[in-house]
Enzyme design. Structure first.
Site, PDB file in Angstrom:
ATOM      1  N   ASP A 244      37.134  44.155  37.274  1.00  0.00           N
ATOM      2  CA  ASP A 244      37.941  44.791  38.325  1.00  0.00           C
ATOM      3  C   ASP A 244      37.998  46.302  38.140  1.00  0.00           C
ATOM      4  O   ASP A 244      39.045  46.883  37.840  1.00  0.00           O
ATOM      5  CB  ASP A 244      39.341  44.186  38.375  1.00  0.00           C
ATOM      6  CG  ASP A 244      39.933  44.309  39.783  1.00  0.00           C
ATOM      7  OD1 ASP A 244      39.342  45.036  40.598  1.00  0.00           O
ATOM      8  OD2 ASP A 244      40.965  43.692  40.053  1.00  0.00           O
ATOM      9  N   CYS A 245      36.858  46.921  38.387  1.00  0.00           N
ATOM     10  CA  CYS A 245      36.685  48.346  38.098  1.00  0.00           C
ATOM     11  C   CYS A 245      37.541  49.255  38.972  1.00  0.00           C
ATOM     12  O   CYS A 245      37.667  50.444  38.679  1.00  0.00           O
ATOM     13  CB  CYS A 245      35.213  48.720  38.250  1.00  0.00           C
ATOM     14  SG  CYS A 245      34.502  48.343  39.882  1.00  0.00           S
TER      15      CYS A 245
END
Length: 576
Positions: A244-245
């Site tokens: 989940d950048c």
């Protein structure tokens, strides 16, 4: 997946046989003690083309129920050509692409044993007009053999054989750990028996965290709950490198380059456990890496929504490598059904995001060992709040000549809700080569938006904004808000085959589990502090610089949050 066959001849009579009792929303099974090969057909479907001309035709359909009495029915099929229904009678007919659904009217829903009902329709076409090869009644796939009702029915799928929809005719696993937490809350017993997914969000979760249930414990418990019928158990595979950048709250334990560790210490042990022959009789649904691949489209340079972490993950390719590896390893297990996360309409509904995301899904599903057959379907709205259906405004509406798409809320999106988005994404993916029987899941665990503020009609037509804002169910400040939203409610309860192309409504994100902490909290889970979970935060480009709309005093993502649970109960729609 359902088999398909070539059928031609416009006057062909299609008499197809179902192998289960036709009863919407319930488990479908043969009578107790009856051998499958000797069981009487549960129903027959006769589809006749009565009249045809160069550009159109008229068809009549008769459904006969030879099984247990039903109070409502739902018949679905898909055309192989470009047939399009224009009008009908004695059934509520809807069509999405090639997929058609016929639902009973108020006066003909009851079908006793031996009872029949008929409906008809007019349609257009060009080229060939083949009779549909496959029908489903209340979610059960019909037999392709058109030899007639005297033919023996097809045996139901056995262990190791995938079914078209793993939710149809099956109970769903109730996670005892979540159920106990829900039941301990005031009013929680109203939903404590609902099925929710088990999140494998770190390596330690495979063997159980802090004395909790392991993956194998859940599978053993699922066998107990299964009994002699069918049961679907749901797991979230969620531990990509650099996870989940674009949202710190759900960051994970693995660094951006730790793809080998992801494969050997995470996916391989999961695959080994799920592949144990002991569990071959379970239908195991795996939802693959929530909030991952779409980030590589929407949150990378040169987008104004770009983050450095997403640029890194696009450059190193480890999201695609990880998802491809998971699809390959898990897809090799005959009773596992892989569903890839496909965001939600408030993320990917714009033209600039929709097509490129679909293309990325295909690229990922055909690389790193994966192939399209490893993908059973896609899931939308996981851990999000987008309304299932917006009844009071549609994308084609306008006010004083101004399109709904120009409203501040819709903001040029092509979709207004999750159902239309899921069906649209499904059609796009099929056009790119995914299986025509591709199934979609919609997470409805927090998108009900009920309570006293739920609109009962359209907004005032003073302007396009008053029209949309006055009528929308989704009461968020902005579509980009995603963390512990104030005013949210439980949505539709989990159920199979609710709409054409939709395998099930599911509660993959368990109600009461936090989306993220409202303040920095030290932890060993790799989870950071995202200001979108802070109720005082004034936003960023990903929510067009609006207030976050988050509830205060929230714990780390995945931890129990009683205030959120109570909010969801209070605002549930349908109401509890």
């Amino acid at each position: 997946m359902s088999r398909t066959g070539n059928r031609s001849g416009v006057a062909l009579l299609a008499a197809l046989t179902l192998t289960g009792a036709a009863c919407a929303g319930t488990a479908l099974a043969l009578p107790s003690g009856a051998p499958a090969a000797a069981a009487a057909p549960a129903c027959t479907v006769d589809y006749k083309v009565q009249n045809q001309w160069d550009s159109g035709f008229t068809s009549a359909v008769t459904v006969t129920n030879n099984g247990a009495a039903v109070s409502s029915w739902n018949l679905t099929w898909s055309y192989a050509g470009n047939q399009k229904i224009s009008s009908g009678w004695n059934a509520e007919l809807t069509q999405s692409g090639a997929a058609v659904t016929a639902k009973n009217m108020s006066y003909n829903g009851s079908l006793p044993t031996g009872g029949s009902t008929s409906f008809g329709f007019n349609a257009t076409y060009s080229g060939t007009n083949a009779v549909p090869a496959t029908f489903k009644l209340n979610g059960v796939t019909c037999n392709e053999d058109t030899g007639g009702p005297t033919d023996p029915p097809t045996d139901p799928p056995g262990p190791g054989e995938r079914v078209d929809n793993p939710y149809a005719g099956a109970k769903m696993y109730v996670n005892p750990e979540w159920s106990a937490k829900a039941a301990a809350e005031p009013g929680g017993t109203a939903i404590a028996n609902q099925p929710t997914a088990v999140w494998l969000d770190r390596i330690a979760a495979i063997n159980g965290v802090n004395g909790g249930m392991s993956l194998r414990d859940h599978l053993d418990k699922a066998l107990e709950q299964k009994g002699s019928g069918e049961l679907t158990v749901q797991f979230v595979v969620y531990n990509l490198p650099g996870r989940d950048c674009a949202a710190l709250a759900s960051n994970g334990e693995l660094g951006p380059t730790e793809i080998d560790k992801y494969k050997t210490q995470y996916i391989d042990p999961i695959a080994a456990t799920l592949g144990d022959a002991k569990y071959a009789g379970l239908r195991i649904v795996t939802t693959i890496e929530i909030d991952s691949l779409p980030n590589l489209v929407t949150n990378v340079t040169p987008r104004p929504t770009a983050t450095p972490n997403c640029d890194v993950m696009k450059e190193n390719g480890n999201y695609q490598k990880g998802v491809g590896y998971a699809l390959d390893k898990l897809g090799a297990i005959p009773n596992v059904y892989n569903y890839i996360d496909a965001g939600h309409h408030g993320w990917l509904g714009w033209d600039s995001n929709f097509g490129p995301s679909a293309e990325l899904f295909k690229t990922t599903a055909t690389s790193n060992g994966a192939q399209l057959s490893d993908v059973h379907g896609f899931i939308v709205n996981t851990a999000n709040y987008s309304a299932l259906k917006e009844d009071h405004f549609k994308i084609g509406d306008s006010v004083n000549g101004v399109s709904v798409r120009q409203s501040k809320w819709v903001d040029w999106n092509q979709y207004t809700d999750e159902l239309s988005y899921a069906q649209g994404m499904r059609a796009k993916l099929v056009s790119l080569g995914f299986d025509p029987n591709l199934g979609m899941l919609i997470d409805t665990s927090r998108n009900g938006w009920g309570g006293p503020n739920r609109p009962t009609g359209p907004g005032a037509q003073t302007s396009v904004d008053t029209y949309v804002d006055g009528g929308r169910y989704d009461r968020r400040i902005h579509l980009g808000n995603w963390c512990n939203q104030s005013g949210a409610g439980l949505g539709e309860r989990p159920q199979a085959n609710p709409e054409p192309g939709i395998d099930a409504y599911v509660w993959i994100k368990p109600p009461g589990e936090s989306d993220g902490a409202s303040r920095p909290i030290d932890n060993d889970e790799g989870k950071g502090f995202d200001r979108m979970c802070d109720p005082t935060y004034e936003g960023n480009p990903r929510n067009n610089n609006h207030m976050s709309g988050a509830l205060p005093d929230s714990p780390l993502a995945g931890h129990w949050f009683p205030a959120q649970f109570q909010e969801l109960l209070k605002n549930a729609y349908p109401a509890l």
